[in-house]
Design an enzyme around this catalytic site. Structure first.
Site, PDB file in Angstrom:
ATOM      1  N   THR A 140     -34.690  -4.445  25.067  1.00  0.00           N
ATOM      2  CA  THR A 140     -34.577  -5.027  23.726  1.00  0.00           C
ATOM      3  C   THR A 140     -33.098  -5.021  23.358  1.00  0.00           C
ATOM      4  O   THR A 140     -32.505  -3.960  23.166  1.00  0.00           O
ATOM      5  CB  THR A 140     -35.369  -4.200  22.699  1.00  0.00           C
ATOM      6  OG1 THR A 140     -36.721  -4.113  23.129  1.00  0.00           O
ATOM      7  CG2 THR A 140     -35.308  -4.846  21.323  1.00  0.00           C
TER       8      THR A 140
ATOM      9  N   LYS B  14     -39.054 -10.488  19.397  1.00  0.00           N
ATOM     10  CA  LYS B  14     -39.128  -9.019  19.385  1.00  0.00           C
ATOM     11  C   LYS B  14     -38.590  -8.474  18.055  1.00  0.00           C
ATOM     12  O   LYS B  14     -39.095  -7.490  17.520  1.00  0.00           O
ATOM     13  CB  LYS B  14     -38.328  -8.468  20.571  1.00  0.00           C
ATOM     14  CG  LYS B  14     -38.197  -6.962  20.628  1.00  0.00           C
ATOM     15  CD  LYS B  14     -39.467  -6.261  21.089  1.00  0.00           C
ATOM     16  CE  LYS B  14     -39.277  -4.749  21.006  1.00  0.00           C
ATOM     17  NZ  LYS B  14     -40.360  -3.977  21.543  1.00  0.00           N
TER      18      LYS B  14
ATOM     19  N   LYS C 289     -31.821   1.313  16.894  1.00  0.00           N
ATOM     20  CA  LYS C 289     -31.094   0.279  17.657  1.00  0.00           C
ATOM     21  C   LYS C 289     -31.698  -1.099  17.359  1.00  0.00           C
ATOM     22  O   LYS C 289     -30.981  -2.060  17.060  1.00  0.00           O
ATOM     23  CB  LYS C 289     -31.194   0.569  19.162  1.00  0.00           C
ATOM     24  CG  LYS C 289     -30.858  -0.627  20.046  1.00  0.00           C
ATOM     25  CD  LYS C 289     -31.093  -0.351  21.521  1.00  0.00           C
ATOM     26  CE  LYS C 289     -32.527  -0.279  21.961  1.00  0.00           C
ATOM     27  NZ  LYS C 289     -33.161  -1.519  22.365  1.00  0.00           N
TER      28      LYS C 289
HETATM   29  P1  NAP Z   1     -35.462   5.190  28.488  1.00  0.00           P
HETATM   30  O1  NAP Z   1     -36.655   5.948  28.908  1.00  0.00           O
HETATM   31  O2  NAP Z   1     -34.391   5.888  27.709  1.00  0.00           O
HETATM   32  O3  NAP Z   1     -34.804   4.548  29.804  1.00  0.00           O
HETATM   33  C1  NAP Z   1     -33.637   3.801  29.763  1.00  0.00           C
HETATM   34  C2  NAP Z   1     -33.304   3.376  31.169  1.00  0.00           C
HETATM   35  O4  NAP Z   1     -32.084   2.634  31.168  1.00  0.00           O
HETATM   36  C3  NAP Z   1     -33.070   4.561  32.111  1.00  0.00           C
HETATM   37  O5  NAP Z   1     -33.487   4.190  33.377  1.00  0.00           O
HETATM   38  C4  NAP Z   1     -31.558   4.711  32.051  1.00  0.00           C
HETATM   39  O6  NAP Z   1     -31.014   5.384  33.170  1.00  0.00           O
HETATM   40  C5  NAP Z   1     -31.139   3.268  32.034  1.00  0.00           C
HETATM   41  N1  NAP Z   1     -29.796   3.064  31.484  1.00  0.00           N
HETATM   42  C6  NAP Z   1     -29.423   3.179  30.194  1.00  0.00           C
HETATM   43  N2  NAP Z   1     -28.114   2.912  30.075  1.00  0.00           N
HETATM   44  C7  NAP Z   1     -27.664   2.616  31.311  1.00  0.00           C
HETATM   45  C8  NAP Z   1     -26.393   2.248  31.821  1.00  0.00           C
HETATM   46  N3  NAP Z   1     -25.339   2.134  31.025  1.00  0.00           N
HETATM   47  N4  NAP Z   1     -26.284   2.023  33.148  1.00  0.00           N
HETATM   48  C9  NAP Z   1     -27.371   2.142  33.948  1.00  0.00           C
HETATM   49  N5  NAP Z   1     -28.604   2.482  33.524  1.00  0.00           N
HETATM   50  C10 NAP Z   1     -28.746   2.713  32.213  1.00  0.00           C
HETATM   51  O7  NAP Z   1     -35.843   3.902  27.648  1.00  0.00           O
HETATM   52  P2  NAP Z   1     -37.204   3.068  27.643  1.00  0.00           P
HETATM   53  O8  NAP Z   1     -38.096   3.663  26.624  1.00  0.00           O
HETATM   54  O9  NAP Z   1     -37.698   2.851  29.017  1.00  0.00           O
HETATM   55  O10 NAP Z   1     -36.684   1.687  27.004  1.00  0.00           O
HETATM   56  C11 NAP Z   1     -35.983   0.729  27.777  1.00  0.00           C
HETATM   57  C12 NAP Z   1     -35.830  -0.550  26.954  1.00  0.00           C
HETATM   58  O11 NAP Z   1     -37.132  -1.025  26.578  1.00  0.00           O
HETATM   59  C13 NAP Z   1     -35.045  -0.355  25.648  1.00  0.00           C
HETATM   60  O12 NAP Z   1     -34.282  -1.496  25.377  1.00  0.00           O
HETATM   61  C14 NAP Z   1     -36.156  -0.149  24.624  1.00  0.00           C
HETATM   62  O13 NAP Z   1     -35.740  -0.525  23.323  1.00  0.00           O
HETATM   63  C15 NAP Z   1     -37.220  -1.095  25.167  1.00  0.00           C
HETATM   64  N6  NAP Z   1     -38.593  -0.761  24.770  1.00  0.00           N
HETATM   65  C16 NAP Z   1     -39.059   0.519  24.827  1.00  0.00           C
HETATM   66  C17 NAP Z   1     -40.367   0.787  24.430  1.00  0.00           C
HETATM   67  C18 NAP Z   1     -40.947   2.202  24.450  1.00  0.00           C
HETATM   68  O14 NAP Z   1     -42.018   2.405  23.906  1.00  0.00           O
HETATM   69  N7  NAP Z   1     -40.276   3.173  25.070  1.00  0.00           N
HETATM   70  C19 NAP Z   1     -41.195  -0.243  23.995  1.00  0.00           C
HETATM   71  C20 NAP Z   1     -40.706  -1.538  23.976  1.00  0.00           C
HETATM   72  C21 NAP Z   1     -39.399  -1.785  24.364  1.00  0.00           C
HETATM   73  P3  NAP Z   1     -30.997   6.999  33.218  1.00  0.00           P
HETATM   74  O15 NAP Z   1     -32.334   7.399  33.745  1.00  0.00           O
HETATM   75  O16 NAP Z   1     -29.886   7.337  34.124  1.00  0.00           O
HETATM   76  O17 NAP Z   1     -30.750   7.479  31.814  1.00  0.00           O
END
Ligand code: NAP
Length: 291
Positions: A98, A173, A241
């Site tokens: 997102t 979104k 965010k």
């Molecule tokens: P998360 O668990 O915090 O995972 C984030 C991922 O991105 C991890 O693999 C992280 O690597 C990687 N990452 C972040 N910054 C990076 C960088 N600079 N370089 C390389 N890798 C990087 O987050 P998530 O919940 O999966 O969410 C991911 C996306 O989906 C976000 O944009 C979020 O808003 C969206 N989203 C999430 C949900 C939800 O319910 N969680 C629902 C809808 C949408 P590391 O493992 O090394 O930290």
């Protein structure tokens, strides 16, 4: 048809999503910044791991990313070891993060210059939706590209829809997040009110969830909100965010979003209470605190 697929970002969402693509029979190469997650992933699913996004994307027909915010996305795409340095001509890159519509359009244009295609494809459905392979995916980009990518996106989703040109997925979104913010605050106020009024909340919810007050948040979160359990996926930090992205876009297109702005401030209160990683239903915590 079996395809070569790169998946970058094995977080709460990306980890199971990449797993579903592998289970569907595609050749998946994963990259995660924290190597331990990628190492775990390849023990659980069939696939390889790469040491950079650039390496993961080499030779891929489809490239997926699911990372944090605009800056994170720029790093894994345009950064030194970013996937834009290796994506092959004719490949399709799908971003499930997102982020702003602006960065999505920038990547769409830059990909076009390099001879590959880009779709913004943010997701909804939370951690449980990702783990169940039943996400909702809202897509922006070109129709012929979408048609080719749809069968792969289908691996981890129950509803995939092309909304319009590049950026439209992210704009959709934003609407999704606006709806959630208002509903969660309303639900928080109602539950807190009901507790203070001495009502049996289970009986109340069983009744009003059959009427016009019904919502996904009510069905899935009311119990945990009553019990102060906020460990169900979508973190407050992520919600802030997203609401920041909404508020900036609303300024650009001249839409008043007063409730979104207020709820964003309420989430800032939750952060001050230490709730950065609590899930987004934790708005109720700041109401209970005020008793
Ligand atoms: P998360 O668990 O915090 O995972 C984030 C991922 O991105 C991890 O693999 C992280 O690597 C990687 N990452 C972040 N910054 C990076 C960088 N600079 N370089 C390389 N890798 C990087 O987050 P998530 O919940 O999966 O969410 C991911 C996306 O989906 C976000 O944009 C979020 O808003 C969206 N989203 C999430 C949900 C939800 O319910 N969680 C629902 C809808 C949408 P590391 O493992 O090394 O930290």
């Amino acid at each position: 048809m079996t395809c070569n697929v790169a998946f970058i970002g094995l977080g709460v969402m990306g980890y199971p999503m990449a797993g579903y693509i592998s289970k569907a029979g595609h050749n998946v190469t994963v990259f995660n910044r924290t190597t331990a997650k990628a190492e775990k992933w390849i023990t659980e699913y069939k696939g390889k791991m790469a040491s950079t996004p650039k390496e993961a994307a080499e030779g891929a027909d489809f490239i997926f990313t699911c990372v944090g915010n605009d800056e994170d996305l720029k790093q894994v795409t345009l950064g030194e070891n970013g996937l834009f340095h290796s994506a092959k001509k004719g490949s399709i890159y799908v971003d499930n993060s997102t982020v702003s519509a602006e960065v999505s359009r920038e990547l769409y244009n830059k990909a076009k210059e390099k001879g590959f295609a880009f779709l913004d494809a943010p997701i909804s459905g939370g951690q449980s939706g990702a783990e169940g392979g039943i996400l909702t995916v809202m897509v922006g980009g070109d129709e012929e590209v979408f048609k080719k990518a749809e069968p792969v996106i289908d691996c981890y989703s129950k509803k995939v829809k092309l909304i319009g040109p590049s950026g439209s997925g992210q704009l959709t979104k934003m609407m999704n997040q606006m709806c959630i913010a208002g509903v969660v605050q309303g639900l928080s106020e109602a539950i807190n009110f009901g507790i203070n009024a001495g009502l049996d909340i289970d009986k109340v919810m069983e009744t009003i969830s059959k009427g016009a007050a019904q919502s996904w948040q009510m069905e899935n979160r009311y119990k945990t909100m009553v019990e102060d359990k906020f460990d169900y996926g979508f973190a407050v930090d992520w919600m802030r965010k997203d609401l920041k992205i909404v508020i900036e876009e609303a300024k650009r297109n001249g839409s008043p979003v007063p409730i979104t702005e207020i709820v964003d401030e309420y989430y800032a209160d939750v952060q001050k209470m230490g709730g950065n990683r609590w899930d987004s239903s934790s708005l109720i915590a700041r109401l209970k605190k005020k008793k």
